[in-house]
Scaffold this motif. Structure first.
Motif, PDB file in Angstrom:
ATOM      1  N   PHE A 182       1.118  -1.270  -0.061  1.00  0.00           N
ATOM      2  CA  PHE A 182       0.057  -0.026   0.024  1.00  0.00           C
ATOM      3  C   PHE A 182       0.708   1.346   0.019  1.00  0.00           C
ATOM      4  CE2 PHE A 182      -4.604  -0.505   0.599  1.00  0.00           C
ATOM      5  CZ  PHE A 182      -4.879  -1.908   0.250  1.00  0.00           C
ATOM      6  N   GLY A 183       1.936   1.040   0.575  1.00  0.00           N
ATOM      7  CA  GLY A 183       2.777   2.293   0.539  1.00  0.00           C
ATOM      8  C   GLY A 183       3.228   2.805  -0.884  1.00  0.00           C
ATOM      9  N   PHE A 184       3.668   1.583  -1.468  1.00  0.00           N
ATOM     10  CA  PHE A 184       4.318   1.920  -2.899  1.00  0.00           C
ATOM     11  C   PHE A 184       3.053   2.343  -3.688  1.00  0.00           C
ATOM     12  CE2 PHE A 184       7.672  -1.205  -2.179  1.00  0.00           C
ATOM     13  CZ  PHE A 184       8.687  -0.482  -2.622  1.00  0.00           C
ATOM     14  N   LEU A 185       2.001   1.925  -3.337  1.00  0.00           N
ATOM     15  CA  LEU A 185       0.793   2.556  -4.373  1.00  0.00           C
ATOM     16  C   LEU A 185       0.674   3.997  -3.883  1.00  0.00           C
ATOM     17  CD1 LEU A 185      -2.134  -0.136  -4.125  1.00  0.00           C
ATOM     18  CD2 LEU A 185      -0.546   0.535  -5.937  1.00  0.00           C
ATOM     19  N   GLY A 186       0.934   4.256  -2.594  1.00  0.00           N
ATOM     20  CA  GLY A 186       0.697   5.598  -2.032  1.00  0.00           C
ATOM     21  C   GLY A 186       1.660   6.724  -2.802  1.00  0.00           C
ATOM     22  N   LEU A 187       2.989   6.113  -2.795  1.00  0.00           N
ATOM     23  CA  LEU A 187       3.907   6.809  -3.446  1.00  0.00           C
ATOM     24  C   LEU A 187       3.679   6.937  -4.812  1.00  0.00           C
ATOM     25  CD1 LEU A 187       7.448   5.209  -2.355  1.00  0.00           C
ATOM     26  CD2 LEU A 187       6.406   7.553  -1.692  1.00  0.00           C
ATOM     27  N   ALA A 188       3.388   6.022  -5.695  1.00  0.00           N
ATOM     28  CA  ALA A 188       3.023   6.210  -7.110  1.00  0.00           C
ATOM     29  C   ALA A 188       1.905   7.181  -7.388  1.00  0.00           C
ATOM     30  CB  ALA A 188       2.743   4.946  -7.792  1.00  0.00           C
ATOM     31  N   THR A 189       0.962   6.934  -6.668  1.00  0.00           N
ATOM     32  CA  THR A 189      -0.288   8.109  -6.762  1.00  0.00           C
ATOM     33  C   THR A 189       0.250   9.484  -6.558  1.00  0.00           C
ATOM     34  OG1 THR A 189      -1.180   7.331  -4.775  1.00  0.00           O
ATOM     35  CG2 THR A 189      -2.152   6.390  -6.554  1.00  0.00           C
ATOM     36  N   GLY A 190       0.813   9.393  -5.580  1.00  0.00           N
ATOM     37  CA  GLY A 190       1.310  10.793  -4.855  1.00  0.00           C
ATOM     38  C   GLY A 190       2.260  11.652  -5.885  1.00  0.00           C
ATOM     39  N   ASP A 220      10.988  17.189  -0.058  1.00  0.00           N
ATOM     40  CA  ASP A 220      10.208  17.679   1.053  1.00  0.00           C
ATOM     41  C   ASP A 220      10.399  16.848   2.045  1.00  0.00           C
ATOM     42  OD1 ASP A 220       7.603  19.516   1.268  1.00  0.00           O
ATOM     43  OD2 ASP A 220       7.291  17.649   2.125  1.00  0.00           O
ATOM     44  N   SER A 221      10.092  17.259   3.257  1.00  0.00           N
ATOM     45  CA  SER A 221      10.291  16.468   4.384  1.00  0.00           C
ATOM     46  C   SER A 221       9.215  15.347   4.527  1.00  0.00           C
ATOM     47  CB  SER A 221      10.464  17.291   5.563  1.00  0.00           C
ATOM     48  OG  SER A 221       9.090  17.676   5.903  1.00  0.00           O
ATOM     49  N   LYS A 222       7.975  15.496   3.971  1.00  0.00           N
ATOM     50  CA  LYS A 222       7.021  14.409   4.305  1.00  0.00           C
ATOM     51  C   LYS A 222       7.240  13.414   3.090  1.00  0.00           C
ATOM     52  CE  LYS A 222       2.719  13.343   5.555  1.00  0.00           C
ATOM     53  NZ  LYS A 222       2.168  13.551   6.877  1.00  0.00           N
ATOM     54  N   LEU A 223       7.629  13.812   1.852  1.00  0.00           N
ATOM     55  CA  LEU A 223       7.935  12.743   0.907  1.00  0.00           C
ATOM     56  C   LEU A 223       9.210  11.977   0.877  1.00  0.00           C
ATOM     57  CD1 LEU A 223       6.183  14.978  -0.552  1.00  0.00           C
ATOM     58  CD2 LEU A 223       7.217  14.475  -2.700  1.00  0.00           C
ATOM     59  N   ASN A 224      10.265  12.516   1.405  1.00  0.00           N
ATOM     60  CA  ASN A 224      11.438  11.913   1.618  1.00  0.00           C
ATOM     61  C   ASN A 224      11.445  10.937   3.019  1.00  0.00           C
ATOM     62  OD1 ASN A 224      13.005  12.965  -0.281  1.00  0.00           O
ATOM     63  ND2 ASN A 224      13.736  14.549   0.814  1.00  0.00           N
ATOM     64  N   GLY A 225      10.461  11.358   3.873  1.00  0.00           N
ATOM     65  CA  GLY A 225      10.317  10.388   5.146  1.00  0.00           C
ATOM     66  C   GLY A 225       9.538   9.328   4.677  1.00  0.00           C
ATOM     67  N   ALA A 226       8.467   9.633   3.814  1.00  0.00           N
ATOM     68  CA  ALA A 226       7.792   8.251   3.372  1.00  0.00           C
ATOM     69  C   ALA A 226       8.613   7.298   2.798  1.00  0.00           C
ATOM     70  CB  ALA A 226       6.549   8.652   2.416  1.00  0.00           C
ATOM     71  N   ALA A 227       9.466   7.952   1.713  1.00  0.00           N
ATOM     72  CA  ALA A 227      10.486   6.988   1.033  1.00  0.00           C
ATOM     73  C   ALA A 227      11.335   6.190   2.035  1.00  0.00           C
ATOM     74  CB  ALA A 227      11.114   7.912   0.002  1.00  0.00           C
ATOM     75  N   ALA A 228      11.691   7.091   2.993  1.00  0.00           N
ATOM     76  CA  ALA A 228      12.710   6.576   3.985  1.00  0.00           C
ATOM     77  C   ALA A 228      11.992   5.513   4.865  1.00  0.00           C
ATOM     78  CB  ALA A 228      13.523   7.536   4.840  1.00  0.00           C
ATOM     79  N   SER A 229      10.698   5.546   5.131  1.00  0.00           N
ATOM     80  CA  SER A 229      10.205   4.629   6.019  1.00  0.00           C
ATOM     81  C   SER A 229       9.808   3.293   5.394  1.00  0.00           C
ATOM     82  CB  SER A 229       8.793   5.111   6.567  1.00  0.00           C
ATOM     83  OG  SER A 229       8.264   5.935   5.808  1.00  0.00           O
ATOM     84  N   ILE A 230       9.752   3.662   4.028  1.00  0.00           N
ATOM     85  CA  ILE A 230       9.453   2.510   3.220  1.00  0.00           C
ATOM     86  C   ILE A 230      10.798   1.622   3.149  1.00  0.00           C
ATOM     87  CG2 ILE A 230       9.015   1.499   0.739  1.00  0.00           C
ATOM     88  CD1 ILE A 230       6.639   3.201   0.810  1.00  0.00           C
ATOM     89  N   LEU A 231      11.815   2.328   2.999  1.00  0.00           N
ATOM     90  CA  LEU A 231      13.157   1.658   2.959  1.00  0.00           C
ATOM     91  C   LEU A 231      13.304   0.769   4.353  1.00  0.00           C
ATOM     92  CD1 LEU A 231      15.449   4.001   1.013  1.00  0.00           C
ATOM     93  CD2 LEU A 231      14.619   2.029   0.068  1.00  0.00           C
ATOM     94  N   VAL A 232      12.997   1.624   5.396  1.00  0.00           N
ATOM     95  CA  VAL A 232      13.241   0.896   6.641  1.00  0.00           C
ATOM     96  C   VAL A 232      12.315  -0.353   6.746  1.00  0.00           C
ATOM     97  CG1 VAL A 232      12.563   0.976   8.969  1.00  0.00           C
ATOM     98  CG2 VAL A 232      13.825   2.836   7.949  1.00  0.00           C
TER      99      VAL A 232
END
Lengths: 78, 228
Positions: free
Chosen positions: B86-94, B109-121
């Motif tokens: 679901f996170g990947f879908l969120g990234l793609a649609t975002g 942006d802090s929100k976008l980079n944070g989302a990408a980083a948490s998916i990497l985690v």
């Protein structure tokens, strides 16, 4: 004096030209994605989600088929 | 409750309602966003679904540390897998949404980079799981890591973006969604949308668990036959 005038015209010319160049680059036109209040962006987002879920289901389907084959071959070896 | 089928029908009905009401009901008229504010029902609910599934993963990880039952560990890892999907879908649609409102596929942006980083985690969580062979050890280490991963994700997407300025709505100094916060019309679609998408995620989670249990049962039968 001549040098100053030359430089001034040069910079004005550069500024004018770069302004001219920008006017038809990277400008948001009324293309498809921006027409009708950008509603096609919403439709594309929904299609991305649908495609993603469909792809995931096919992936799961493949895994399940693999599992079924394994079980079948074990049953055949009984 | 999870064995019954009614909530699967509920998911489909809620999603049908989301599609119809989401496209037809009135939304606030906002500059730049225009109709794309309707993405709230699709893009934002992906992230809600992800967070709910990752909370499930966290709960089962903590429960594993208490009961040491490998089934609990299985529930935790499968929930994380669906959550990250679901996170990947969120990234793609975002990214698509950003392209037509902010003008770029990705902004620093802090929100976008944070989302990408948490998916990497969370991807690191799966790598950790795959690199450990012994079952109890794998379950215990990844349960502890899962608690760490979840708290890191909360910091990355909930706390840090609020401390700085962010283009993304719902964070420091962006009023573009201020109006929707009060718009009860949008809430009438938004909440059912979250429930519907999340139930789809739970459905996929359940299917994954059932498949994994079948696999496990197959190996147990094999082992018991070997011992005979």
């Amino acid at each position: 004096m001549m040098k100053k005038i030359f430089l001034l015209t040069f910079f004005v010319l550069i500024a004018w030209m770069s302004g001219f160049a920008q006017s038809n680059m990277d400008l948001e036109m009324a293309d498809l994605m921006r027409s009708s209040g950008k509603i096609y962006v919403v439709i594309s987002v929904l299609l991305i989600i649908l495609g993603g879920i469909a792809g995931y289901l096919f992936y799961l389907d493949k895994k399940l088929k693999h599992l079924e084959k394994k079980i079948q071959s074990k049953l055949n070896n009984l | 409750m999870m064995r019954s089928v009614w909530w699967k029908y509920a998911a489909i009905i809620l999603l049908i309602y989301t599609f119809i009401a989401g496209f037809l009901l009135d939304v606030p008229r906002l500059p730049i966003l225009h109709e794309t504010i309707r993405n709230l029902y699709f893009h934002v609910s992906m992230w809600f679904g992800m967070i709910i599934l990752l909370v499930c993963s966290l709960v089962y990880s903590i429960r594993y540390l208490g009961n040491s039952d490998l089934k609990t560990d299985l529930w935790a890892s499968e929930a994380a897998k669906v959550g990250v999907f679901f996170g990947f879908l969120g990234l793609a649609t975002g990214m698509l949404w950003a392209k037509y409102t902010w003008g770029a596929w990705w902004v620093n942006d802090s929100k976008l980079n944070g989302a990408a980083a948490s998916i990497l985690v969370y991807l690191a969580y799966f790598m950790l799981r795959n690199s450990l062979d012994e079952e109890q050890k794998r379950a215990r280490i990844s349960a502890v890591y899962s608690i760490f991963a979840f708290s890191l994700m909360m910091v990355f997407i909930m706390i840090l973006p609020r401390l700085t300025d962010s283009l993304h709505p719902g964070n420091g100094g962006n009023p573009s969604f201020g109006k929707y916060d009060l718009d009860s019309n949008m809430r009438m679609v938004f909440y059912p949308a979250i429930i519907g998408w999340t139930l789809i995620g739970v459905w996929i989670w359940q299917i994954r668990i059932r498949m994994a249990l079948i696999k496990e049962a197959m190996y147990t039968l094999e082992d018991s036959r070997k011992q005979e």
